[in-house]
Design a protein around this motif. Structure first.
Motif, PDB file in Angstrom:
ATOM      1  N   MET A 181     -14.331   7.310  10.342  1.00 54.40           N
ATOM      2  CA  MET A 181     -12.899   7.245  10.067  1.00 54.40           C
ATOM      3  C   MET A 181     -12.598   6.512   8.775  1.00 54.40           C
ATOM      4  O   MET A 181     -13.436   5.781   8.246  1.00 54.40           O
ATOM      5  N   GLY A 182     -11.393   6.728   8.282  1.00 56.13           N
ATOM      6  CA  GLY A 182     -10.928   6.047   7.084  1.00 56.13           C
ATOM      7  C   GLY A 182      -9.443   6.314   6.926  1.00 56.13           C
ATOM      8  O   GLY A 182      -8.818   6.917   7.796  1.00 56.13           O
ATOM      9  N   LEU A 183      -8.887   5.882   5.803  1.00 58.24           N
ATOM     10  CA  LEU A 183      -7.469   6.117   5.587  1.00 58.24           C
ATOM     11  C   LEU A 183      -7.186   6.469   4.144  1.00 58.24           C
ATOM     12  O   LEU A 183      -7.981   6.219   3.249  1.00 58.24           O
ATOM     13  N   VAL A 184      -5.997   7.080   3.951  1.00 57.95           N
ATOM     14  CA  VAL A 184      -5.551   7.494   2.627  1.00 57.95           C
ATOM     15  C   VAL A 184      -4.147   6.930   2.418  1.00 57.95           C
ATOM     16  O   VAL A 184      -3.307   7.007   3.317  1.00 57.95           O
ATOM     17  N   TYR A 185      -3.920   6.351   1.242  1.00 58.87           N
ATOM     18  CA  TYR A 185      -2.606   5.785   0.946  1.00 58.87           C
ATOM     19  C   TYR A 185      -2.156   6.184  -0.455  1.00 58.87           C
ATOM     20  O   TYR A 185      -2.961   6.649  -1.267  1.00 58.87           O
ATOM     21  N   CYS A 186      -0.876   6.017  -0.705  1.00 54.50           N
ATOM     22  CA  CYS A 186      -0.314   6.260  -2.035  1.00 54.50           C
ATOM     23  C   CYS A 186      -0.251   4.927  -2.774  1.00 54.50           C
ATOM     24  O   CYS A 186       0.406   3.996  -2.327  1.00 54.50           O
ATOM     25  N   ASP A 187      -0.937   4.865  -3.902  1.00 56.73           N
ATOM     26  CA  ASP A 187      -1.010   3.661  -4.729  1.00 56.73           C
ATOM     27  C   ASP A 187       0.064   3.759  -5.817  1.00 56.73           C
ATOM     28  O   ASP A 187      -0.199   4.172  -6.940  1.00 56.73           O
ATOM     29  N   ILE A 188       1.271   3.389  -5.471  1.00 55.12           N
ATOM     30  CA  ILE A 188       2.437   3.529  -6.350  1.00 55.12           C
ATOM     31  C   ILE A 188       2.235   2.813  -7.694  1.00 55.12           C
ATOM     32  O   ILE A 188       2.616   3.318  -8.732  1.00 55.12           O
ATOM     33  N   CYS A 189       1.634   1.630  -7.664  1.00 58.21           N
ATOM     34  CA  CYS A 189       1.534   0.790  -8.862  1.00 58.21           C
ATOM     35  C   CYS A 189       0.206   0.910  -9.615  1.00 58.21           C
ATOM     36  O   CYS A 189      -0.068   0.115 -10.516  1.00 58.21           O
ATOM     37  N   TYR A 190      -0.644   1.875  -9.253  1.00 57.06           N
ATOM     38  CA  TYR A 190      -1.897   2.136  -9.990  1.00 57.06           C
ATOM     39  C   TYR A 190      -2.818   0.923 -10.025  1.00 57.06           C
ATOM     40  O   TYR A 190      -3.517   0.703 -11.007  1.00 57.06           O
ATOM     41  N   ASN A 191      -2.870   0.119  -8.978  1.00 55.95           N
ATOM     42  CA  ASN A 191      -3.736  -1.060  -9.011  1.00 55.95           C
ATOM     43  C   ASN A 191      -4.927  -0.970  -8.054  1.00 55.95           C
ATOM     44  O   ASN A 191      -5.632  -1.946  -7.856  1.00 55.95           O
ATOM     45  N   ASN A 192      -5.149   0.190  -7.451  1.00 61.58           N
ATOM     46  CA  ASN A 192      -6.289   0.432  -6.550  1.00 61.58           C
ATOM     47  C   ASN A 192      -6.361  -0.542  -5.383  1.00 61.58           C
ATOM     48  O   ASN A 192      -7.435  -0.822  -4.867  1.00 61.58           O
ATOM     49  N   THR A 193      -5.215  -1.068  -4.990  1.00 60.19           N
ATOM     50  CA  THR A 193      -5.132  -1.879  -3.781  1.00 60.19           C
ATOM     51  C   THR A 193      -3.856  -1.481  -3.041  1.00 60.19           C
ATOM     52  O   THR A 193      -2.924  -0.940  -3.639  1.00 60.19           O
ATOM     53  N   PHE A 194      -3.821  -1.773  -1.780  1.00 68.18           N
ATOM     54  CA  PHE A 194      -2.639  -1.481  -0.980  1.00 68.18           C
ATOM     55  C   PHE A 194      -1.652  -2.614  -1.215  1.00 68.18           C
ATOM     56  O   PHE A 194      -1.881  -3.744  -0.822  1.00 68.18           O
ATOM     57  N   SER A 195      -0.545  -2.328  -1.888  1.00 68.11           N
ATOM     58  CA  SER A 195       0.452  -3.349  -2.220  1.00 68.11           C
ATOM     59  C   SER A 195       1.715  -3.136  -1.402  1.00 68.11           C
ATOM     60  O   SER A 195       1.804  -2.211  -0.593  1.00 68.11           O
ATOM     61  N   LYS A 196       2.722  -3.965  -1.638  1.00 65.97           N
ATOM     62  CA  LYS A 196       3.974  -3.853  -0.887  1.00 65.97           C
ATOM     63  C   LYS A 196       4.703  -2.550  -1.184  1.00 65.97           C
ATOM     64  O   LYS A 196       5.558  -2.131  -0.412  1.00 65.97           O
ATOM     65  N   HIS A 197       4.365  -1.879  -2.273  1.00 64.41           N
ATOM     66  CA  HIS A 197       5.003  -0.604  -2.608  1.00 64.41           C
ATOM     67  C   HIS A 197       4.186   0.601  -2.138  1.00 64.41           C
ATOM     68  O   HIS A 197       4.657   1.726  -2.206  1.00 64.41           O
ATOM     69  N   SER A 198       2.971   0.375  -1.691  1.00 66.14           N
ATOM     70  CA  SER A 198       2.098   1.455  -1.220  1.00 66.14           C
ATOM     71  C   SER A 198       2.543   1.940   0.154  1.00 66.14           C
ATOM     72  O   SER A 198       3.231   1.224   0.880  1.00 66.14           O
ATOM     73  N   TYR A 199       2.122   3.150   0.494  1.00 62.07           N
ATOM     74  CA  TYR A 199       2.381   3.682   1.836  1.00 62.07           C
ATOM     75  C   TYR A 199       1.253   4.627   2.235  1.00 62.07           C
ATOM     76  O   TYR A 199       0.579   5.200   1.376  1.00 62.07           O
ATOM     77  N   PHE A 200       1.039   4.763   3.536  1.00 56.56           N
ATOM     78  CA  PHE A 200      -0.015   5.637   4.048  1.00 56.56           C
ATOM     79  C   PHE A 200       0.424   7.087   3.917  1.00 56.56           C
ATOM     80  O   PHE A 200       1.610   7.401   4.060  1.00 56.56           O
ATOM     81  N   LEU A 201      -0.529   7.981   3.640  1.00 55.41           N
ATOM     82  CA  LEU A 201      -0.224   9.385   3.391  1.00 55.41           C
ATOM     83  C   LEU A 201      -0.611  10.273   4.568  1.00 55.41           C
ATOM     84  O   LEU A 201      -1.794  10.554   4.774  1.00 55.41           O
ATOM     85  N   PRO A 202       0.347  10.747   5.327  1.00 56.56           N
ATOM     86  CA  PRO A 202       0.040  11.726   6.376  1.00 56.56           C
ATOM     87  C   PRO A 202      -0.183  13.102   5.743  1.00 56.56           C
ATOM     88  O   PRO A 202       0.375  13.404   4.685  1.00 56.56           O
ATOM     89  N   GLY A 203      -1.019  13.912   6.361  1.00 59.35           N
ATOM     90  CA  GLY A 203      -1.229  15.284   5.906  1.00 59.35           C
ATOM     91  C   GLY A 203      -2.148  15.454   4.718  1.00 59.35           C
ATOM     92  O   GLY A 203      -2.291  16.567   4.205  1.00 59.35           O
ATOM     93  N   ALA A 204      -2.794  14.389   4.246  1.00 54.26           N
ATOM     94  CA  ALA A 204      -3.744  14.510   3.138  1.00 54.26           C
ATOM     95  C   ALA A 204      -5.050  15.111   3.669  1.00 54.26           C
ATOM     96  O   ALA A 204      -5.473  14.825   4.786  1.00 54.26           O
TER      97      ALA A 204
END
Length: 180
Positions: free
Chosen positions: A45-68
């Motif tokens: 298992m693993g997860l996929v998220y949207c990295d809004i700020c291009y910093n390769n970490t999950f930040s307060k602006h990031s969100y998980f991506l359903p349907g990827a």
């Protein structure tokens, strides 16, 4: 975000998806059947998220991506005194509403993952495509590390892969600030 924190988050979402997809009772029945046969249940298992700020970490602006869509490639090697076998496969999986993808391998004859020397494994996940047109540029597009979690339950192993991410086509400077 620290990879250990991401693993903890993905484990939480995995447990939520087990409850959502039929409950712990159903998962326990599958595991108990595999254990009764002396075989292993393996979960990748693993997860996929949207990295809004291009910093390769999950930040307060990031969100998980359903349907990827994610491609998972694994090789398992069963080692015993009489035989050495390799099992390899490649499958595609789609992330659930929490951004988690999961592959369950209910029973593999000859592989007892709870024994340290019985299994040598390698799994890797790669991004195929995003379900979001607003976040569809690959960031981390393939995993390089995995964490194996051996359950207290006999012959149940969970291989948690590093998080993957997509990014928007343009970085939002107003939201994220200037790059350092």
């Amino acid at each position: 975000m620290n990879p250990v924190v991401l693993v903890a988050i993905s484990s939480f979402f995995f447990l939520q998806s087990v409850v959502f997809l039929g409950g712990v009772e159903a998962a326990t029945k599958v595991t108990n059947k595999a254990v009764a046969k002396g075989n292993s249940q393996i979960i990748v298992m693993g997860l996929v998220y949207c990295d809004i700020c291009y910093n390769n970490t999950f930040s307060k602006h990031s969100y998980f991506l359903p349907g990827a869509e994610v491609k998972i490639d694994c090789i398992f090697q069963a080692v015993s005194p009489r035989t050495s076998e390799h099992i390899s496969f490649s499958v595609n999986r789609t992330t659930n509403r929490y951004g988690v993808y999961k592959l369950e391998i209910p029973s593999v004859e000859g592989i007892k993952c709870a024994e340290d020397s019985a299994i040598v494994s390698s799994c890797q996940a790669s991004l195929m495509w995003s379900s979001s047109s607003a976040c569809n540029v690959p960031g981390y597009k393939s995993t390089s590390n995995e964490i194996a979690v051996k359950s207290k339950q006999a012959n149940l192993c969970i291989y948690s892969l590093n998080a993957l991410n997509f990014r928007p086509s343009k970085r939002d400077v107003k939201l994220c600030g200037k790059k350092k």
